[in-house]
Design an enzyme around this catalytic site. Structure first.
Site: not given
Ligand SMILES: O=C([O-])C(=O)C[C@H](O)[C@@H](O)C(=O)[O-]
Ligand SMILES: [Mg+2]
Length: 431
Positions: A198, A200, A228, A300, A329
């Site tokens: 995945k 980010k 994502d 979560d 997270n």
């Molecule tokens: O949408 C997600 O998977 C998250 O919110 C995961 C984490 O918050 C991530 O985006 C971060 O910690 O930057």
């Molecule tokens: Mg997400």
């Protein structure tokens, strides 16, 4: 043997744990991030542990909740939710506030309470399991698999936190382009055996992120891929990205914000959409499912209110033919153990779960949990099956005590301003 399951003490320990410079749409992770360790002690001297968010708004609810649990039973998990419901939330904490940089939508009093109670529920289950000699998965009805699969959680990333900022070093290197992302994925695969990836997103213009996912598809043919951007795109941009990547994506996660916009994207692309932003509470399920806005809900347990609520969410998803998996997270080994127990009880878990754990070089366990072929084995030892190292907790708590307050509330935009003083978290949709 009869056990006395009465709660006689609840210890709350806020800590700061090292975090690498991971980029997201709001900014970059700070060098240390807050977590709260919850320890519930029974009359027999059994300790159960949980962890949850450690920012100030959670800590201020955790103390009164802890006080109200003294004299109750660790087995009274229904009562725990009722007690949590009675906690008064300061209006300033919820009026027009976003949570975790907006990643869970608008903040509400209920979401705050549920996030706090989740750490207590896990601690109670851990203590109860230890008292009864049963693993947490057995208390939840029993596992249906012996190992839980996780995905590699790839991030765009700077090589290091800014010069002069106190931090722990990491050996992941920078990832700010497709080659860097592929290199990071290789390391994840080598070190942990993950086969799903995945990324980010929402960090660079969509064409660059499309190129990164294409590069992953080329380097790892046939591996499930996800992107994502945390709602950073308009509906039209989301459709463009979905069309460009439809042949390689397992799903697109929260491309755009809100149920209507997500439903529009889902309808016009046919690419499955996952979410941890548009469905974050039971109240949001009906509209999202009836509109076909999401095809996979990423639960979560921290913010759905614990492991039992996660099971309920999974059952609702199953009834609607919607997939379920897990969001993550920054978290430590206590939570990875909790996630693994609950995930082991959920039938039809068809997508590898997210976990930030590999990014955390520090932990509070005597022995870190390990991934083999991308999987964590479900423990059959009593409780969560992990042992907490009190010296490590104390060390990380000392760091929290020594902090001047600038790291006690997660602020990815503030961290970004150290490198780029003009930075403000971009309004969404950004592209
Ligand atoms: O949408 C997600 O998977 C998250 O919110 C995961 C984490 O918050 C991530 O985006 C971060 O910690 O930057
Ligand atoms: Mg997400």
């Amino acid at each position: 043997m009869t056990r006395d399951l009465t709660i006689t003490d609840v210890r709350l320990t806020p800590i700061l744990v090292a975090d690498p410079p991971l980029l997201n749409t709001s900014g970059v992770h700070q060098p240390y991030t807050p977590r709260l360790i919850v320890e519930v002690v029974t009359a027999d001297g059994i300790s159960g542990f949980g962890e949850t968010y450690g920012d100030g708004k959670y800590l201020e609810l955790a103390r009164p909740l802890a006080d109200r649990l003294i004299g109750r039973q660790v087995s009274d998990l229904g009562g725990l939710l009722t007690v949590a419901d009675e906690l008064t939330v300061d209006r300033a904490r919820v009026d027009n506030q976003l949570d975790v940089g907006g990643q869970r939508g608008v903040q509400t009093a209920d979401k705050l309470r549920l996030s706090v109670v989740s750490g207590f529920e896990v601690a109670c289950l851990d203590a109860l399991g230890k008292a009864l000699g049963l693993p947490v998965h057995a208390l939840l009805g029993g596992k249906v698999r012996d190992a839980v699969e996780y995905s590699a959680y790839l991030f765009y990333k700077y090589a290091a936190h800014p010069e002069g900022v106190p931090c722990e070093k990491d050996d992941w290197g920078a990832a700010v382009d497709p080659a860097g992302v592929v290199e990071q994925a290789r390391k994840f695969k080598e070190r942990y055996g993950f086969t799903s990836f995945k990324l980010k997103g929402g960090v660079f213009p969509p064409d660059e992120e499309i190129a990164a996912v294409r590069a992953l598809a080329e380097a790892f043919p046939g591996h499930p891929l996800r992107l994502d951007p945390n709602g950073a795109w308009s509906v039209e941009t989301s459709i463009k990205v979905a069309d460009a990547l439809r042949d390689v994506l397992e799903y697109l996660e929260d491309p755009t914000l809100g149920t209507h916009a997500m439903a529009d994207v889902a309808r016009r692309t046919g690419v499955p959409l996952a979410t941890n932003m548009c469905v974050t509470t039971f109240a949001e399920i009906k509209e999202a499912f009836t509109q076909g806005a999401v095809q996979v809900v990423l639960s979560d347990h921290h913010y759905w209110g614990g492991l039992r609520n996660t099971q309920q969410l999974a059952a609702i998803c199953r009834a609607f033919g919607v997939g379920v998996s897990m969001h993550s997270n920054t978290h430590l080994g206590i939570s990875l153990a909790a996630m693994t127990h609950v995930a082991s009880t959920v039938p039809g878990l068809h997508h590898a779960c997210d976990s930030h754990y590999p990014w955390q070089s520090e932990d509070v366990l005597t022995e870190r949990l390990t991934f083999e072929d991308g999987r964590v084995t479900v423990s059959d030892a009593p409780g969560l099956g992990v042992e907490v190292d009190r010296e490590k907790v104390e060390f990380l708590h000392r760091r929290w005590l020594d902090d001047d307050g600038s790291l006690r509330d997660r602020d990815d935009a503030a961290a970004m301003r150290i490198a780029d003083p003009g930075w403000v978290a971009p309004a969404v949709p950004r592209w």
